[in-house]
Write a protein that holds these residues in place. Sequence first.
Motif, PDB file in Angstrom:
ATOM      1  N   ALA A 138      37.631  49.904  67.375  1.00 26.07           N
ATOM      2  CA  ALA A 138      37.804  50.050  69.030  1.00 26.07           C
ATOM      3  C   ALA A 138      38.959  51.441  68.488  1.00 26.07           C
ATOM      4  CB  ALA A 138      38.752  49.656  69.430  1.00 26.07           C
ATOM      5  N   VAL A 139      38.211  53.079  69.779  1.00 25.07           N
ATOM      6  CA  VAL A 139      38.432  53.780  68.951  1.00 25.07           C
ATOM      7  C   VAL A 139      39.531  54.466  70.206  1.00 25.07           C
ATOM      8  CG1 VAL A 139      38.007  56.950  69.082  1.00 25.07           C
ATOM      9  CG2 VAL A 139      36.656  54.377  68.372  1.00 25.07           C
ATOM     10  N   ASN A 140      41.010  55.173  69.903  1.00 18.36           N
ATOM     11  CA  ASN A 140      41.534  55.939  71.097  1.00 18.36           C
ATOM     12  C   ASN A 140      42.111  54.540  72.159  1.00 18.36           C
ATOM     13  OD1 ASN A 140      43.102  56.800  71.667  1.00 18.36           O
ATOM     14  ND2 ASN A 140      42.781  58.707  72.335  1.00 18.36           N
ATOM     15  N   VAL A 141      42.329  53.357  71.630  1.00 20.64           N
ATOM     16  CA  VAL A 141      42.711  52.731  72.915  1.00 20.64           C
ATOM     17  C   VAL A 141      43.959  53.147  74.149  1.00 20.64           C
ATOM     18  CG1 VAL A 141      42.959  50.353  73.479  1.00 20.64           C
ATOM     19  CG2 VAL A 141      40.412  50.454  71.929  1.00 20.64           C
ATOM     20  N   ILE A 142      43.661  52.838  75.012  1.00 25.06           N
ATOM     21  CA  ILE A 142      45.435  53.332  75.819  1.00 25.06           C
ATOM     22  C   ILE A 142      44.886  52.637  76.963  1.00 25.06           C
ATOM     23  CG2 ILE A 142      45.793  55.310  77.286  1.00 25.06           C
ATOM     24  CD1 ILE A 142      44.551  57.300  75.234  1.00 25.06           C
ATOM     25  N   LYS A 143      45.249  51.737  77.421  1.00 18.43           N
ATOM     26  CA  LYS A 143      46.259  50.466  78.316  1.00 18.43           C
ATOM     27  C   LYS A 143      47.145  50.921  79.682  1.00 18.43           C
ATOM     28  CE  LYS A 143      45.553  47.268  81.221  1.00 18.43           C
ATOM     29  NZ  LYS A 143      44.470  47.454  82.471  1.00 18.43           N
ATOM     30  N   HIS A 144      47.058  51.417  80.748  1.00 18.31           N
ATOM     31  CA  HIS A 144      48.230  51.470  81.258  1.00 18.31           C
ATOM     32  C   HIS A 144      48.669  50.244  82.055  1.00 18.31           C
ATOM     33  CE1 HIS A 144      48.654  56.250  81.139  1.00 18.31           C
ATOM     34  NE2 HIS A 144      48.519  56.234  80.297  1.00 18.31           N
ATOM     35  N   PHE A 145      49.742  49.615  82.870  1.00 17.66           N
ATOM     36  CA  PHE A 145      49.875  49.138  83.931  1.00 17.66           C
ATOM     37  C   PHE A 145      50.885  50.134  84.640  1.00 17.66           C
ATOM     38  CE2 PHE A 145      49.543  46.243  81.117  1.00 17.66           C
ATOM     39  CZ  PHE A 145      47.740  45.484  81.195  1.00 17.66           C
ATOM     40  N   ASP A 204      43.427  52.801  67.440  1.00 14.27           N
ATOM     41  CA  ASP A 204      42.290  52.640  66.600  1.00 14.27           C
ATOM     42  C   ASP A 204      42.141  51.443  65.758  1.00 14.27           C
ATOM     43  OD1 ASP A 204      41.425  54.793  67.506  1.00 14.27           O
ATOM     44  OD2 ASP A 204      42.728  56.323  65.160  1.00 14.27           O
ATOM     45  N   PHE A 205      41.214  50.594  65.747  1.00 19.34           N
ATOM     46  CA  PHE A 205      41.126  49.165  65.775  1.00 19.34           C
ATOM     47  C   PHE A 205      39.117  48.859  65.460  1.00 19.34           C
ATOM     48  CE2 PHE A 205      41.052  44.287  66.966  1.00 19.34           C
ATOM     49  CZ  PHE A 205      41.953  44.115  65.523  1.00 19.34           C
ATOM     50  N   LYS A 217      50.001  42.829  71.895  1.00 18.62           N
ATOM     51  CA  LYS A 217      48.776  42.083  71.435  1.00 18.62           C
ATOM     52  C   LYS A 217      47.620  41.719  72.126  1.00 18.62           C
ATOM     53  CE  LYS A 217      51.884  39.385  69.497  1.00 18.62           C
ATOM     54  NZ  LYS A 217      53.444  39.990  69.661  1.00 18.62           N
ATOM     55  N   THR A 218      48.858  40.779  73.268  1.00 18.53           N
ATOM     56  CA  THR A 218      47.942  40.565  74.017  1.00 18.53           C
ATOM     57  C   THR A 218      46.465  41.046  75.333  1.00 18.53           C
ATOM     58  OG1 THR A 218      48.916  38.537  74.579  1.00 18.53           O
ATOM     59  CG2 THR A 218      47.824  38.412  75.925  1.00 18.53           C
ATOM     60  N   THR A 219      47.128  42.422  75.084  1.00 17.53           N
ATOM     61  CA  THR A 219      46.822  43.300  76.405  1.00 17.53           C
ATOM     62  C   THR A 219      45.044  43.689  75.456  1.00 17.53           C
ATOM     63  OG1 THR A 219      48.311  44.305  77.596  1.00 17.53           O
ATOM     64  CG2 THR A 219      46.876  45.822  77.414  1.00 17.53           C
ATOM     65  N   LEU A 220      45.525  43.673  74.244  1.00 18.03           N
ATOM     66  CA  LEU A 220      44.803  44.144  73.026  1.00 18.03           C
ATOM     67  C   LEU A 220      43.018  43.477  73.117  1.00 18.03           C
ATOM     68  CD1 LEU A 220      42.857  46.688  71.160  1.00 18.03           C
ATOM     69  CD2 LEU A 220      44.292  45.236  69.332  1.00 18.03           C
ATOM     70  N   LEU A 221      43.770  41.922  72.765  1.00 17.43           N
ATOM     71  CA  LEU A 221      42.693  40.789  72.869  1.00 17.43           C
ATOM     72  C   LEU A 221      41.969  40.903  74.177  1.00 17.43           C
ATOM     73  CD1 LEU A 221      44.363  37.389  71.657  1.00 17.43           C
ATOM     74  CD2 LEU A 221      42.706  39.165  70.455  1.00 17.43           C
ATOM     75  N   ARG A 222      43.006  40.989  75.217  1.00 15.34           N
ATOM     76  CA  ARG A 222      42.143  41.040  76.951  1.00 15.34           C
ATOM     77  C   ARG A 222      40.861  42.322  77.095  1.00 15.34           C
ATOM     78  NH1 ARG A 222      44.158  37.296  80.331  1.00 15.34           N
ATOM     79  NH2 ARG A 222      44.265  39.031  82.457  1.00 15.34           N
ATOM     80  N   ALA A 232      44.740  35.233  56.761  1.00 16.32           N
ATOM     81  CA  ALA A 232      43.557  36.176  56.765  1.00 16.32           C
ATOM     82  C   ALA A 232      43.433  37.129  56.274  1.00 16.32           C
ATOM     83  CB  ALA A 232      44.865  37.206  57.595  1.00 16.32           C
ATOM     84  N   ASP A 233      42.231  37.772  56.328  1.00 18.35           N
ATOM     85  CA  ASP A 233      41.981  38.855  55.072  1.00 18.35           C
ATOM     86  C   ASP A 233      42.893  40.507  55.582  1.00 18.35           C
ATOM     87  OD1 ASP A 233      39.379  37.371  54.236  1.00 18.35           O
ATOM     88  OD2 ASP A 233      38.680  37.394  56.277  1.00 18.35           O
ATOM     89  N   ARG A 234      43.695  40.410  56.560  1.00 14.36           N
ATOM     90  CA  ARG A 234      44.475  41.762  57.133  1.00 14.36           C
ATOM     91  C   ARG A 234      45.316  41.651  58.271  1.00 14.36           C
ATOM     92  NH1 ARG A 234      41.568  45.759  60.203  1.00 14.36           N
ATOM     93  NH2 ARG A 234      39.682  45.140  60.384  1.00 14.36           N
ATOM     94  N   VAL A 235      46.152  41.807  58.247  1.00  9.35           N
ATOM     95  CA  VAL A 235      46.971  41.905  59.338  1.00  9.35           C
ATOM     96  C   VAL A 235      47.628  43.280  59.642  1.00  9.35           C
ATOM     97  CG1 VAL A 235      48.119  39.505  58.363  1.00  9.35           C
ATOM     98  CG2 VAL A 235      48.701  41.761  57.569  1.00  9.35           C
ATOM     99  N   VAL A 236      47.671  43.059  61.071  1.00  7.99           N
ATOM    100  CA  VAL A 236      47.598  44.473  61.839  1.00  7.99           C
ATOM    101  C   VAL A 236      48.655  43.962  62.736  1.00  7.99           C
ATOM    102  CG1 VAL A 236      46.848  45.589  63.456  1.00  7.99           C
ATOM    103  CG2 VAL A 236      45.053  44.987  62.259  1.00  7.99           C
ATOM    104  N   PHE A 237      50.059  44.829  61.949  1.00 11.63           N
ATOM    105  CA  PHE A 237      51.050  45.217  62.557  1.00 11.63           C
ATOM    106  C   PHE A 237      51.185  45.877  63.967  1.00 11.63           C
ATOM    107  CE2 PHE A 237      55.753  46.637  62.714  1.00 11.63           C
ATOM    108  CZ  PHE A 237      55.976  45.435  63.764  1.00 11.63           C
ATOM    109  N   MET A 238      51.857  45.116  64.943  1.00 13.65           N
ATOM    110  CA  MET A 238      51.691  46.093  65.973  1.00 13.65           C
ATOM    111  C   MET A 238      53.291  46.323  66.866  1.00 13.65           C
ATOM    112  SD  MET A 238      48.227  45.358  68.033  1.00 13.65           S
ATOM    113  CE  MET A 238      49.226  47.176  70.050  1.00 13.65           C
TER     114      MET A 238
END
Length: 259
Positions: A13-20, A30-31, A49-54, A222-228
């Motif tokens: 994932a590159v430069n993911v942007i989401k607006h509501f 970036d992920f 976090k949920t938005t990224l999964l969705r 987890a192999d990796r944790v990602v803190f948002m």
Amino acid sequence: MSTSTSSAPLVHAVNVIKHFGSHQVLQGIDFDVSRGEVICLLGPSGSGKTTLLRLVNQLEKLTGGRIWFDGELLGFTERDGKLYTRNDRDIARQRAKIGMVFQRFNLFPHKTALENVIEAPRQVKGLSKKTAITEAMALLDRVGLADRANYYPSQLSGGQQQRVAIARALAMRPELMLFDEPTSALDPELVGEVLAVMRDLASAGMTMIVVTHEMAFANEVADRVVFMDAGVVVEQGPPAEVLLHPQHERTKSFLRRVR
Ligand code: ADP
């Protein structure tokens, strides 16, 4: 058959942007997720976090940026340097490779555990009833519920329903499993049985992205944790680093609150 090489990330994932509307929920994420990797996504409520999964599962559309899954761009096809929106059938084909487990179990209430598990393989993959049942029974056995195959969701505990939901997602033989706070709607005494199933899945090599507040699970599995926080990735790394030696004040204050 996947055309991508196994060393390429499964999710890129590159430069993911989401607006509501006017609310910008993701600010340029970036992920990457490698095959076989287990990622725990942590962060305060509302951090995205949920938005990224969705977005990864195409339940939402990107406002900006791009996500590749299994070597393919999600949502669009690229031809001659131009982007074209994928058709619904193509999006369904991509989504069939991703299993998702929600906070609420979302089982079909009028179907038994077994019927819930065979539904997608029958409808989407066109498996024969016999093959679908054989595979579903193996999955129900894997989540410890072979003896509950003919029970309806209302006859099962929350933990059992969530294990059926996991079996149902696995029935599509996904390449990636997404878990969105899978234990947060459960009574505390039922959390362990669901985490145990997820731990087994991780040991078996499943690629997983898990949104969770279960710090012990994140630390162990987890192999990796990602803190948002507030729509950005603040820091990421092996759990021993991020959970025990967080570098950023926002991570430190979050960890103080959840511990
Ligand atoms: P988290 O999973 O970290 O709690 P979410 O991704 O659920 O965060 O939400 C991030 C922000 O986006 C929140 O402010 C939430 O209210 C907002 N949001 C999520 N989904 C929608 C939607 N469908 N419409 C409007 N706002 C939304």
